[in-house]
Design a protein around this motif. Structure first.
Motif, PDB file in Angstrom:
ATOM      1  N   GLU A 362      21.049 -26.042  -2.067  1.00 31.39           N
ATOM      2  CA  GLU A 362      22.160 -26.902  -1.666  1.00 31.39           C
ATOM      3  C   GLU A 362      23.200 -26.119  -0.868  1.00 31.39           C
ATOM      4  O   GLU A 362      23.843 -26.666   0.037  1.00 31.39           O
ATOM      5  N   ASP A 363      23.387 -24.835  -1.190  1.00 35.26           N
ATOM      6  CA  ASP A 363      24.324 -24.012  -0.426  1.00 35.26           C
ATOM      7  C   ASP A 363      23.764 -23.719   0.972  1.00 35.26           C
ATOM      8  O   ASP A 363      24.503 -23.663   1.954  1.00 35.26           O
ATOM      9  N   ILE A 364      22.453 -23.496   1.046  1.00 32.66           N
ATOM     10  CA  ILE A 364      21.813 -23.296   2.354  1.00 32.66           C
ATOM     11  C   ILE A 364      21.957 -24.557   3.203  1.00 32.66           C
ATOM     12  O   ILE A 364      22.311 -24.503   4.388  1.00 32.66           O
ATOM     13  N   LYS A 365      21.704 -25.694   2.596  1.00 35.09           N
ATOM     14  CA  LYS A 365      21.817 -26.976   3.291  1.00 35.09           C
ATOM     15  C   LYS A 365      23.241 -27.198   3.799  1.00 35.09           C
ATOM     16  O   LYS A 365      23.456 -27.637   4.942  1.00 35.09           O
ATOM     17  N   ALA A 366      24.251 -26.892   2.939  1.00 35.63           N
ATOM     18  CA  ALA A 366      25.649 -27.083   3.323  1.00 35.63           C
ATOM     19  C   ALA A 366      26.007 -26.223   4.535  1.00 35.63           C
ATOM     20  O   ALA A 366      26.719 -26.669   5.442  1.00 35.63           O
ATOM     21  N   LEU A 367      25.510 -24.981   4.554  1.00 36.57           N
ATOM     22  CA  LEU A 367      25.786 -24.088   5.690  1.00 36.57           C
ATOM     23  C   LEU A 367      25.125 -24.612   6.965  1.00 36.57           C
ATOM     24  O   LEU A 367      25.729 -24.568   8.048  1.00 36.57           O
ATOM     25  N   ASP A 372      25.777 -26.687  12.079  1.00 40.19           N
ATOM     26  CA  ASP A 372      24.850 -27.441  12.923  1.00 40.19           C
ATOM     27  C   ASP A 372      23.698 -26.550  13.392  1.00 40.19           C
ATOM     28  O   ASP A 372      23.383 -26.451  14.580  1.00 40.19           O
ATOM     29  N   ILE A 373      23.077 -25.877  12.424  1.00 35.24           N
ATOM     30  CA  ILE A 373      21.934 -25.013  12.706  1.00 35.24           C
ATOM     31  C   ILE A 373      20.762 -25.460  11.849  1.00 35.24           C
ATOM     32  O   ILE A 373      20.904 -26.297  10.960  1.00 35.24           O
ATOM     33  N   SER A 374      19.595 -24.879  12.094  1.00 37.53           N
ATOM     34  CA  SER A 374      18.417 -25.253  11.309  1.00 37.53           C
ATOM     35  C   SER A 374      18.515 -24.679   9.898  1.00 37.53           C
ATOM     36  O   SER A 374      19.254 -23.721   9.642  1.00 37.53           O
ATOM     37  N   ILE A 375      17.746 -25.270   9.007  1.00 40.38           N
ATOM     38  CA  ILE A 375      17.730 -24.784   7.631  1.00 40.38           C
ATOM     39  C   ILE A 375      17.168 -23.368   7.569  1.00 40.38           C
ATOM     40  O   ILE A 375      17.571 -22.550   6.734  1.00 40.38           O
ATOM     41  N   PHE A 376      16.268 -23.035   8.497  1.00 40.14           N
ATOM     42  CA  PHE A 376      15.669 -21.701   8.520  1.00 40.14           C
ATOM     43  C   PHE A 376      16.700 -20.643   8.905  1.00 40.14           C
ATOM     44  O   PHE A 376      16.772 -19.567   8.303  1.00 40.14           O
ATOM     45  N   GLU A 377      17.527 -20.974   9.919  1.00 47.01           N
ATOM     46  CA  GLU A 377      18.550 -20.024  10.346  1.00 47.01           C
ATOM     47  C   GLU A 377      19.617 -19.864   9.275  1.00 47.01           C
ATOM     48  O   GLU A 377      20.111 -18.760   9.025  1.00 47.01           O
TER      49      GLU A 377
END
Length: 388
Positions: A362-367, A372-377
């Motif tokens: 969820e923290d990765i998703k929020a970032l 406005d970047i991909s989930i991978f980045e």
């Protein structure tokens, strides 16, 4: 890991916080973290204290040059000056802790505020808190909430609470033990009076234990005690004025419940799985299968604690169309787990010679949404910052 609080000589906020600190081996590191929480004009140190020959930890909380004392707590509330609950929540929102800890601190403080409001027949918004007592309580509650979150306890059990006896002196006069606010908090909580003629349970201590405890009972069978934390109080009594918290593991026994359903939609099955997790299942998963006559279907599986198997059997019957459930009792190997706050929440698992760390999704998703970047980045950025 589970926690059991033994409250044979009551419960005060500073004693609970001290006992929790005592569970950690790297105490200097914990102290550094606590002093970095952002409690205004507050210095926290740790000392060793002895009660009736028993050594334990004692947190020294100095606020604006004044050290926390039992008399500085909520019994010094006045209704004509000080701060109200909204002011308290504003202070809590400014702390350097994650939202889970902030919410827990607010909820504990609201328990105290509600109890004070009821005791004085005032709306909660009109209850004002004495400055020092308010800051002391915020410190005790925040430290306790922060450490409980850090320990990531799966279950918290508390003993019946010894409240002492006699009277307590406060700004409003001489009150019986337990004081009215404390008694209001302890509604629904098992407690008892003793021959110790002093107040042993404070509103702060009562509220912390009431909020975080999953159940109250005499000491259960502790399968594997891994650590004992001892928190010492300031009062010198004939009995050791301590609270003990036992970190222990349950037997690794779980129950697997499963059933096959061929007359539910994917949406209905997904909803049922969500309800299982919301109700505390250890896991729930759905597998596509082929039943007799080639009919496509789902196998619905729930993992739960052995003592909760009947609860989840009822939930499965309620939320699925099945008329029968299979039950198994598997054993399992698990790694010990804790949550670390490194700007983002990091799950750390350890055991059997292995250490694993992973940032909370969820923290990765929020970032990713924020930048406005991909989930991978976003994952790469967080892993770089946290060394996961």
């Amino acid at each position: 890991m589970n926690l059991y609080f033994e409250c044979n000589t009551g419960a005060a906020g500073d004693m609970i916080a001290s006992a929790l600190v005592d569970l950690f081996d790297e105490k200097e590191k914990i102290l550094k973290e606590l002093n970095g929480i952002g409690l205004h004009n507050t210095e926290i140190t740790l000392s060793e204290k002895t009660q009736c020959g028993i050594s334990g930890a004692h947190l020294n909380i100095v606020i604006n040059g004044e050290e926390e004392t039992p008399e500085a707590h909520f019994h010094h509330h006045h209704h004509h000056h000080g701060r109200n609950l909204a002011d308290v929540c504003e202070i809590i929102d400014s702390l350097n802790v994650n939202d889970i800890v902030k919410d827990n601190v607010k909820n504990v403080y609201k328990i105290v505020a509600d109890a004070e409001a009821k005791a004085h027949s005032k709306p909660v918004g009109e209850v004002h808190f004495h400055e020092l007592g308010m800051l002391d309580a915020i410190a005790d509650i925040t430290i306790s909430a922060y450490l409980i979150n850090k320990l990531n306890a799966q279950k918290i059990v508390c003993s019946p609470i010894n409240v002492g006896s006699g009277n307590v002196k406060c700004a409003h006069g001489i009150l019986p033990v337990p004081a009215p606010a404390t008694a209001n908090i302890l509604v629904g909580v098992p407690y008892y009076k003793s021959k110790i003629e002093t107040e042993l349970c404070t509103p702060t201590g009562a509220a912390v234990l009431k909020y975080f405890s999953d159940e109250f009972s005499e000491m259960p069978r502790l399968e594997s005690v891994t650590k004992i934390g001892i928190g010492c109080g300031n009062k010198e009594l004939e009995e050791a004025n301590i609270i003990r918290v036992f970190a222990y593991n349950d037997k690794n026994e779980i129950t697997e419940l499963s059933c096959n359903v061929d007359d539910m939609t994917g949406e209905e099955v997904a909803f049922a799985a969500e309800r299982m997790m919301d109700k505390g299942a250890l896991d729930c998963f759905v597998s596509p299968i082929i039943m007799k006559k080639g009919r496509p279907a789902y196998m619905f599986t729930v993992l739960c604690k052995k003592e909760d198997e009947e609860k989840f059997a009822k939930l499965i019957f309620t939320h699925t169309s099945t008329i029968g459930i299979r039950k198994y009792t598997p054993s399992r190997y698990t790694l010990s787990r804790e949550l670390k706050d490194e700007g983002v929440t990091v799950k750390r698992s350890e055991g059997y010679g292995t250490v694993k760390e992973k940032a909370e999704f969820e923290d990765i998703k929020a970032l990713a949404l924020e930048k406005d970047i991909s989930i991978f980045e976003a994952r790469r950025l967080i892993n770089k910052e946290t060394d996961c």
